[in-house]
Design a protein around this motif. Structure first.
Motif, mmCIF file in Angstrom:
data_model
loop_
_atom_site.group_PDB
_atom_site.id
_atom_site.type_symbol
_atom_site.label_atom_id
_atom_site.label_comp_id
_atom_site.label_asym_id
_atom_site.label_seq_id
_atom_site.Cartn_x
_atom_site.Cartn_y
_atom_site.Cartn_z
ATOM 1 N N ILE A 63 -3.098 -43.219 31.511
ATOM 2 C CA ILE A 63 -3.128 -42.574 30.173
ATOM 3 C C ILE A 63 -2.300 -41.128 30.140
ATOM 4 C CG2 ILE A 63 -4.411 -41.582 28.245
ATOM 5 C CD1 ILE A 63 -6.710 -43.408 29.313
ATOM 6 N N ARG A 64 -2.510 -40.380 31.085
ATOM 7 C CA ARG A 64 -1.570 -39.023 30.934
ATOM 8 C C ARG A 64 -0.296 -39.271 31.055
ATOM 9 N NH1 ARG A 64 -5.431 -34.869 34.280
ATOM 10 N NH2 ARG A 64 -6.721 -34.199 32.688
ATOM 11 N N ASN A 65 0.204 -40.332 31.854
ATOM 12 C CA ASN A 65 1.833 -40.413 31.923
ATOM 13 C C ASN A 65 2.472 -40.704 30.637
ATOM 14 O OD1 ASN A 65 2.009 -39.284 34.725
ATOM 15 N ND2 ASN A 65 1.771 -41.506 35.446
ATOM 16 N N PRO A 66 1.991 -41.760 29.757
ATOM 17 C CA PRO A 66 2.454 -41.866 28.887
ATOM 18 C C PRO A 66 2.341 -41.053 27.548
ATOM 19 C CG PRO A 66 1.068 -43.765 29.464
ATOM 20 C CD PRO A 66 1.003 -42.639 30.529
ATOM 21 N N LEU A 67 1.237 -39.955 27.880
ATOM 22 C CA LEU A 67 0.995 -38.885 26.883
ATOM 23 C C LEU A 67 2.041 -38.094 27.123
ATOM 24 C CD1 LEU A 67 -2.816 -38.658 26.513
ATOM 25 C CD2 LEU A 67 -1.294 -39.594 24.950
ATOM 26 N N ALA A 68 2.254 -37.520 28.186
ATOM 27 C CA ALA A 68 3.465 -36.687 28.630
ATOM 28 C C ALA A 68 4.642 -36.995 28.345
ATOM 29 C CB ALA A 68 3.233 -36.431 30.161
ATOM 30 N N GLY A 69 5.042 -38.394 28.334
ATOM 31 C CA GLY A 69 6.362 -38.872 27.672
ATOM 32 C C GLY A 69 6.373 -38.854 26.314
ATOM 33 N N ILE A 70 5.500 -39.143 25.602
ATOM 34 C CA ILE A 70 5.298 -39.019 24.231
ATOM 35 C C ILE A 70 5.134 -37.692 23.718
ATOM 36 C CG2 ILE A 70 3.768 -39.452 22.207
ATOM 37 C CD1 ILE A 70 2.678 -42.052 23.781
ATOM 38 N N LYS A 71 4.679 -36.617 24.348
ATOM 39 C CA LYS A 71 4.792 -35.301 24.134
ATOM 40 C C LYS A 71 6.009 -34.758 24.122
ATOM 41 C CE LYS A 71 2.043 -31.235 24.750
ATOM 42 N NZ LYS A 71 1.036 -30.554 25.331
ATOM 43 N N GLY A 72 6.770 -35.319 25.222
ATOM 44 C CA GLY A 72 8.119 -34.729 25.260
ATOM 45 C C GLY A 72 9.090 -35.168 24.222
ATOM 46 N N PHE A 73 8.893 -36.424 23.943
ATOM 47 C CA PHE A 73 9.865 -37.090 23.046
ATOM 48 C C PHE A 73 9.519 -36.415 21.435
ATOM 49 C CE2 PHE A 73 10.410 -40.931 25.941
ATOM 50 C CZ PHE A 73 11.799 -40.562 26.005
ATOM 51 N N ILE A 74 8.435 -36.073 21.248
ATOM 52 C CA ILE A 74 7.979 -35.565 20.108
ATOM 53 C C ILE A 74 8.541 -33.965 19.992
ATOM 54 C CG2 ILE A 74 5.759 -34.603 18.738
ATOM 55 C CD1 ILE A 74 6.063 -37.616 18.539
ATOM 56 N N GLN A 75 8.270 -33.389 20.951
ATOM 57 C CA GLN A 75 8.882 -32.149 21.089
ATOM 58 C C GLN A 75 10.545 -32.169 20.708
ATOM 59 O OE1 GLN A 75 7.985 -29.842 24.517
ATOM 60 N NE2 GLN A 75 8.868 -27.854 23.680
ATOM 61 N N LEU A 76 11.072 -33.108 21.472
ATOM 62 C CA LEU A 76 12.629 -33.033 20.974
ATOM 63 C C LEU A 76 12.877 -33.571 19.901
ATOM 64 C CD1 LEU A 76 13.631 -35.251 24.181
ATOM 65 C CD2 LEU A 76 14.229 -32.751 23.648
ATOM 66 N N LEU A 77 12.032 -34.376 19.137
ATOM 67 C CA LEU A 77 12.083 -34.937 17.797
ATOM 68 C C LEU A 77 12.109 -33.568 16.757
ATOM 69 C CD1 LEU A 77 10.839 -38.275 17.629
ATOM 70 C CD2 LEU A 77 13.123 -38.072 17.386
ATOM 71 N N SER A 78 11.146 -33.063 17.267
ATOM 72 C CA SER A 78 10.742 -31.709 16.247
ATOM 73 C C SER A 78 11.750 -30.611 16.161
ATOM 74 C CB SER A 78 9.353 -30.988 16.876
ATOM 75 O OG SER A 78 9.428 -30.600 17.854
ATOM 76 N N GLU A 79 12.501 -30.712 17.352
ATOM 77 C CA GLU A 79 13.592 -29.702 17.385
ATOM 78 C C GLU A 79 14.888 -30.172 16.723
ATOM 79 O OE1 GLU A 79 14.500 -29.095 21.371
ATOM 80 O OE2 GLU A 79 12.762 -27.820 21.841
ATOM 81 N N LYS A 80 15.016 -31.699 16.293
ATOM 82 C CA LYS A 80 16.131 -32.244 15.781
ATOM 83 C C LYS A 80 15.738 -32.360 14.263
ATOM 84 C CE LYS A 80 19.043 -36.623 15.805
ATOM 85 N NZ LYS A 80 19.046 -37.861 16.488
ATOM 86 N N HIS A 81 14.588 -32.544 13.965
ATOM 87 C CA HIS A 81 14.239 -32.614 12.389
ATOM 88 C C HIS A 81 13.381 -31.480 12.033
ATOM 89 C CE1 HIS A 81 15.536 -36.951 12.471
ATOM 90 N NE2 HIS A 81 14.901 -37.161 13.522
ATOM 91 N N LYS A 82 14.207 -30.680 11.356
ATOM 92 C CA LYS A 82 13.469 -29.269 10.994
ATOM 93 C C LYS A 82 12.720 -29.274 9.829
ATOM 94 C CE LYS A 82 14.980 -27.041 14.849
ATOM 95 N NZ LYS A 82 14.014 -26.506 15.729
ATOM 96 N N ASP A 83 12.728 -30.281 8.966
ATOM 97 C CA ASP A 83 12.437 -30.451 7.687
ATOM 98 C C ASP A 83 11.009 -29.992 7.569
ATOM 99 O OD1 ASP A 83 11.339 -33.456 7.131
ATOM 100 O OD2 ASP A 83 12.908 -33.100 8.503
#
Length: 475
Positions: A271-291
Motif C-alpha cells: 500500500i505504501r509504495n503506490p501511495l508514495a508514487g501517487i504522492k510524488g506525482f500529485i506534488q509534480l502536478l501541483s507545481e505544474k497547475h497553479k490555478d
C-alpha cells in the motif's frame, strides 16, 4: 466430551461430596441433639418422681408420727389389743400400708436406732418399712414402736400415673433394687436423683434415639442443605459460563487484532509504495497547475493520502508487537512537545484547550512516538466530540507509583450502547471514523504496562484516565 467430563467432575466435587458429608454431619448432629433432649426430659421426669416419692414418704411418716403422739398421750389407758385394733382399722382405710404393727420392745437394729434417736427410721433391710418410736413426753422414754410395711405396688401405680412409659429403678442405701418399672430399655445413659426424705436413689434410663427417629428429624435439614448447595452450584455454573463467555469474547477480540495485524503487515508495504508514487506525482502536478481549483483538488488528494498512511500505521500497531526502543522520559515533556498541535486543532474547532503539568517530574519507560500518538488520538476524539465548541483539559499528576494522564471534555459523551464495546476494533459512533483509535491507544498503553479507563455521561462529557508506571530517573 472433555468439557462435559469436567462438568461432571465439578458436580461430584462441589455438590455430591458436600451433600454426603453434610448429610452425615447433620445426622450425627441431630442424633446428639435428640439424645440431649431425651436426657433433659428424663432428668425432668426423674425429678418429678423424686418429688412425688418425697411427698409420699413425708405424708406417711407424718401420719405415723401423729398416731404415735396420740397413743403416747393415752398410753396408760390403752391396752396392746386396743392399739392393734386401731392399727388394723388404719390398714383397711389407708392404701399406702401393707401392714402396721405395734411393738413394745425393740427387736431389730432399726428399732434400736429409732429408740436412740427418737426419730422415725425408714428401713429396707427385708421389706420397706417405717419405724416410728412412741415417746413418753414426761419421761422422754421410748415406750413402743409402730412398724409400717409400705405397699410398693402402690408406689409403682403412682409412678405410672405420672409417666406410663417410665423406665426407672429405685435403690436403697445399700444399692439393692426396691422395684423397677417396665422393662429396662437399652440405653447408654442414665439419670440418677437422690430422695430427700429417705436414703434412696432413683435411676432412670435415657431412651435411645432410633435410626428412624434420627432420619425423620434430620430430613428437613438435609433437604435444606441439598437445596442450598445446588443454588451455590447454579451460581458457580453461572459464574463459569459468564467467565467462559468473557474469555471467548477476549479470544475473538485477540483473533480480530491478530487478523488485522497480519493483514497490515502483509499489505502495508504494497500500500505504501503506490501511495508514495501517487504522492510524488500529485506534488509534480501541483507545481505544474497553479490555478486555485487545481490546487484545491491536489490538497484534498494529499490529505486523503495522509489519512490512508495514518490508517496503515494504526493497522501495524494492532498487529503483533514489534521490538520497540524504550527510553526513560518525563511524561510532562512528551505531552508538552505536542501541545502546539493540540492547541491548533482546538482553535480550529472553537474549543478552549487547557494543559496542566504535574508539579513533579513523571519519569516513565516508554516509546515517545507511541505515547504521543495516544495523547493525540485522545485529544482528537475529545475535540471531535465537541462539534459546537467546548472545553478540553489535559492534566498530569502523580499518584503513588503511577503517572496519571487525564483527558477531560464537556462534549456529547459516549452513547450507552457503545460503552461496553469501546475497545473493540471497528466500533465507532462517528460517521467518518475507522473505529481503531481507542483500540490503538489501549494496545499502546498495554505495551507500556499501564491502564486506560473511560468514564462518560451522555450530554455531559467524558473523562479518560491513563495510568503508567513510574521509573526512578529521567535520561
Amino acid at each position: 466430551m472433555g468439557r462435559e467430563r469436567m462438568r461432571r467432575s465439578l458436580y461430584i466435587l462441589l455438590v455430591m461430596i458436600p451433600c454426603l458429608v453434610g448429610s452425615a454431619w447433620i445426622v450425627l448432629w441431630q442424633d446428639e441433639q435428640q439424645q440431649q433432649q431425651w436426657l433433659e426430659e428424663t432428668r425432668l421426669f426423674a425429678n418429678i418422681h423424686k418429688n412425688d416419692l418425697d411427698r409420699f414418704l413425708a405424708e406417711t411418716t407424718t401420719k405415723l408420727e401423729t398416731l404415735a403422739f396420740i397413743v403416747s398421750k393415752h398410753m396408760t389407758t390403752l391396752s396392746e389389743k386396743d392399739i392393734n385394733d386401731m392399727l388394723q382399722q388404719i390398714e383397711k382405710q389407708d392404701v399406702r400400708f401393707h401392714h402396721i404393727s405395734f411393738f413394745s420392745e425393740s427387736t431389730n437394729s432399726a428399732m434400736r436406732l429409732a429408740k436412740a434417736t427418737k426419730q422415725t427410721i425408714i428401713d429396707s433391710d427385708h421389706t420397706t418399712t417405717i419405724v416410728t418410736p412412741i415417746v413418753d413426753e414426761k419421761t422422754n422414754d421410748t415406750v413402743g414402736f409402730f412398724v409400717a410395711e409400705l405397699r410398693m405396688d402402690y408406689i409403682k401405680k403412682r409412678i405410672k400415673i405420672i409417666d406410663q412409659n417410665a423406665s426407672l429403678r429405685l435403690y436403697d442405701e445399700r444399692g439393692t433394687i426396691l422395684f423397677a418399672t417396665n422393662e429396662l430399655r437399652p440405653s447408654q445413659q442414665t439419670v440418677t436423683v437422690h430422695l430427700n426424705n429417705a436414703p434412696w436413689m432413683i435411676e432412670a434410663n435415657v431412651p435411645h434415639v432410633t435410626m428412624k427417629q434420627n432420619v425423620q428429624a434430620s430430613l428437613p435439614y438435609i433437604l435444606l442443605l441439598i437445596v442450598a448447595i445446588h443454588i451455590i452450584w447454579l451460581l458457580i455454573q453461572y459464574w463459569l459460563l459468564k467467565r467462559q463467555t468473557m474469555l471467548e469474547r477476549m479470544e475473538i477480540q485477540t483473533q480480530k487484532l491478530e487478523l488485522v495485524g497480519t493483514l497490515a503487515a502483509s499489505t502495508a508495504h504494497e500500500i505504501r509504495n503506490p501511495l508514495a508514487g501517487i504522492k510524488g506525482f500529485i506534488q509534480l502536478l501541483s507545481e505544474k497547475h497553479k490555478d486555485n481549483e487545481s490546487q484545491l483538488y491536489f490538497s484534498v488528494i494529499q490529505n486523503e493520502i495522509t489519512r490512508i498512511n495514518d490508517i496503515v500505521n494504526e493497522f501495524l500497531i494492532l498487529g503483533k508487537p514489534t521490538a520497540q526502543k524504550l527510553e526513560t522520559c518525563d511524561l510532562n515533556y512528551i505531552v508538552q512537545s505536542i501541545h502546539p498541535m493540540i492547541e491548533s486543532q482546538a482553535h480550529l474547532h472553537n474549543v478552549v484547550y487547557t494543559f496542566q503539568r504535574a508539579d513533579v517530574p513523571l519519569p516513565i519507560r516508554c516509546s515517545k512516538d507511541h505515547l504521543k500518538q495516544v495523547v493525540l488520538n485522545l485529544a482528537k476524539n475529545a475535540i471531535e466530540a465537541m462539534a459546537d465548541g467546548g472545553e478540553l483539559t489535559i492534566s498530569l499528576t502523580k499518584q503513588n507509583d503511577w503517572a496519571v494522564l487525564h483527558v477531560i471534555d464537556n462534549g456529547g459523551g459516549i452513547p450507552n450502547d457503545i460503552k461496553s464495546k469501546l475497545f473493540q476494533p471497528f466500533v465507532t459512533s462517528k460517521q467518518t471514523g475507522t473505529g481503531l483509535g481507542l483500540v490503538v491507544c489501549k494496545r499502546i498503553v498495554d505495551m507500556h504496562e499501564g491502564t486506560i479507563d473511560i468514564h462518560s455521561i451522555e450530554k455531559k462529557g467524558t473523562t479518560i484516565t491513563v495510568r503508567l508506571p513510574l521509573r526512578q530517573e529521567v535520561e
